[in-house]
Scaffold this active site. Structure first.
Site, PDB file in Angstrom:
ATOM      1  CE  LYS A 104      -4.488   0.152   0.673  1.00 15.47           C
ATOM      2  NZ  LYS A 104      -5.397  -0.446   0.401  1.00 15.47           N
TER       3      LYS A 104
HETATM    4  N1  GLU Z   1      -7.597   0.477  -3.026  1.00 12.07           N
HETATM    5  C1  GLU Z   1      -7.847  -1.173  -3.766  1.00 12.07           C
HETATM    6  C2  GLU Z   1      -8.522  -2.303  -2.134  1.00 12.07           C
HETATM    7  O1  GLU Z   1      -7.971  -1.483  -0.917  1.00 12.07           O
HETATM    8  C3  GLU Z   1      -7.625  -1.661  -4.541  1.00 12.07           C
HETATM    9  C4  GLU Z   1      -5.783  -2.115  -4.498  1.00 12.07           C
HETATM   10  C5  GLU Z   1      -5.563  -2.867  -6.485  1.00 12.07           C
HETATM   11  O2  GLU Z   1      -6.207  -2.762  -6.613  1.00 12.07           O
HETATM   12  O3  GLU Z   1      -4.239  -2.386  -6.236  1.00 12.07           O
HETATM   13  O4  GLU Z   1      -8.654  -2.834  -1.975  1.00 12.07           O
END
Ligand code: GLU
Length: 416
Positions: A104
């Site tokens: 993240k």
């Molecule tokens: N931000 C989204 C999540 O928390 C998608 C993450 C992604 O597609 O890599 O799952």
């Protein structure tokens, strides 16, 4: 007191470790992140002043494959929040059997205060600062809170310019014209929809007769509100950061979506039938299905006793604290955990990544069919353990996700 999301993430690991009798060495390892990068992002603002922002990218685990997870731009972003979100991505990818790890990123910034030019500079400088940390074989970012396809396009371009070739697979959630996937925009909402539909079937509840409340009206909250509205559900209340709107007969979601699409806040919407409520009031208003689709730590020990619904469907990551989780379970309220409920986004991100690598693109029908197949399979796996052991759905989901990571860890062994 504000809960630290990373402490929450670690407590959740302890809960599942106890439930499944996990090797304490593995537990200790899972409570650590593999690596974290903190970067300073200096930006020459339009008015000639220099502002320096702080950004992060965290890899929690790459034991099952390259890191995967979004990037958020928000004023409260900090390292511990990003570590928690990266940890949750590990479980999410594992639960869905995606060959990806958990990562993240984020920048501590209020993007609403930036011009488009400043936002582009911020994104490109951040992408440059983390360039050796990301890549199709290393870690593949995606949109999250306050980031979108345009921001992904700038990251893809910055990365590609530096490498001297087009690398569409470095991010997902891109515009379709440069290697994005159809169905990615609606994917998290679609996933929530498939999961709640399956859950209602198990509980013998007719989905179309349920009364719904949604906190958050962005890409996640907006889509799920629309999908349930189209299904025939009454959407009693929705909210954004400005506050919420309530109407006992059900809000007209399409009109509200049009309003917010034009950059307006919900609180400024003019319909005499609708009552203005705060985000706190929204969470404790009676309904059948409550969908927190904004930020973490929304249902905590402070308001859990006032929650009046049958099901909590977690559109956001980490909206329920472990203490609140326990109380909801005792009260017989089903909590469909984030790592299952909102996993549609990363699932279609994975499809986008696969399409980019193969340079061959699927149609919407195939995307939604495969999304449904993967999510329903994960849902059934979770539901089976939940029934068998009479434990919260979150613990059941964690047992599956954590077991797969532990197995991969065991197979790979410790280097050197
Ligand atoms: N931000 C989204 C999540 O928390 C998608 C993450 C992604 O597609 O890599 O799952």
């Amino acid at each position: 007191m504000e809960l630290n999301p990373y402490e929450v993430a670690k407590e959740q690991i302890d809960i599942v470790a106890k439930e499944m009798g996990l090797d304490p060495n593995v537990t200790r390892y899972l409570k650590r992140i593999e690596r974290a990068l903190i970067v300073s992002i200096p930006i020459m603002m339009d008015d000639g002043s220099l502002q320096i922002f702080e950004g992060y990218r965290v890899h929690h685990s790459t034991v099952r494959g390259p890191g995967k997870g979004g990037i958020r731009f928000a004023p409260n972003v900090n390292l511990d929040e990003v570590k928690a979100l990266a940890t949750w991505m590990t479980w999410k990818c594992s639960l869905l059997k995606l060959p990806l790890g958990g990562a993240k990123g984020g920048i501590c910034v209020n993007p609403r205060e930036l011009s488009k030019k400043e936002l582009e500079k911020l994104t490109r400088r951040y992408a440059t600062a983390i360039i050796n940390f990301i890549g199709p074989d290393i870690d593949v970012p995606a949109p999250d809170v306050n980031t979108n396809a345009q921001i992904m396009a700038w990251i893809m371009d910055t990365y590609s310019m530096n490498k001297g070739m087009a690398v569409p697979g470095v991010v997902t959630g891109k515009p379709i014209e440069i290697g994005g996937s159809v169905g990615r925009n609606s994917a998290t909402g679609m996933g929530l929809y498939f999961v709640i539909d399956a859950m209602c079937e198990k509980l013998e509840m007719k989905l179309e007769t349920q009364k719904i409340i949604v906190q958050g009206f962005g890409n996640v909250g907006g889509w799920i509100a629309k999908l349930l509205y189209d299904r025939g559900c009454k959407i009693l209340a929705v909210s954004d950061i400005s506050g919420g709107l309530y109407y006992s007969e059900g809000l007209e979601i399409e009109k509200l979506l049009e309003w917010t699409r034009q950059g307006n806040y919900l609180k400024d919407y003019n319909d005499k039938r609708y009552k203005l409520i705060t985000n706190e009031e929204l969470l404790t208003t009676g309904c059948d299905i409550l969908i927190p689709a904004a930020l973490e730590n929304q249902i905590t020990k402070d308001n859990v006793n006032d929650i009046k619904c049958k099901i909590v469907l977690e559109g956001a990551n980490g909206p329920t604290s472990p203490e609140a989780d326990q109380i909801l379970f005792k009260k017989g309220i089903h909590v469909i955990p984030d790592i299952l409920a909102n996993a549609g986004g990363v699932c279609v991100s994975y499809f986008e990544y696969v399409q980019d690598i193969h340079a061959y693109f699927w149609d919407l029908d195939r995307i939604n069919k495969e999304l449904k197949r993967i999510l329903i399979e994960a849902f059934e796996d979770v539901y089976e353990i939940y029934k068998e052991r009479a434990i919260p759905l979150r613990t059941a989901a964690y047992i599956i996700a954590v077991s797969r990571i532990a197995k991969a860890f065991d197979l790979r062994g410790i280097f050197p």
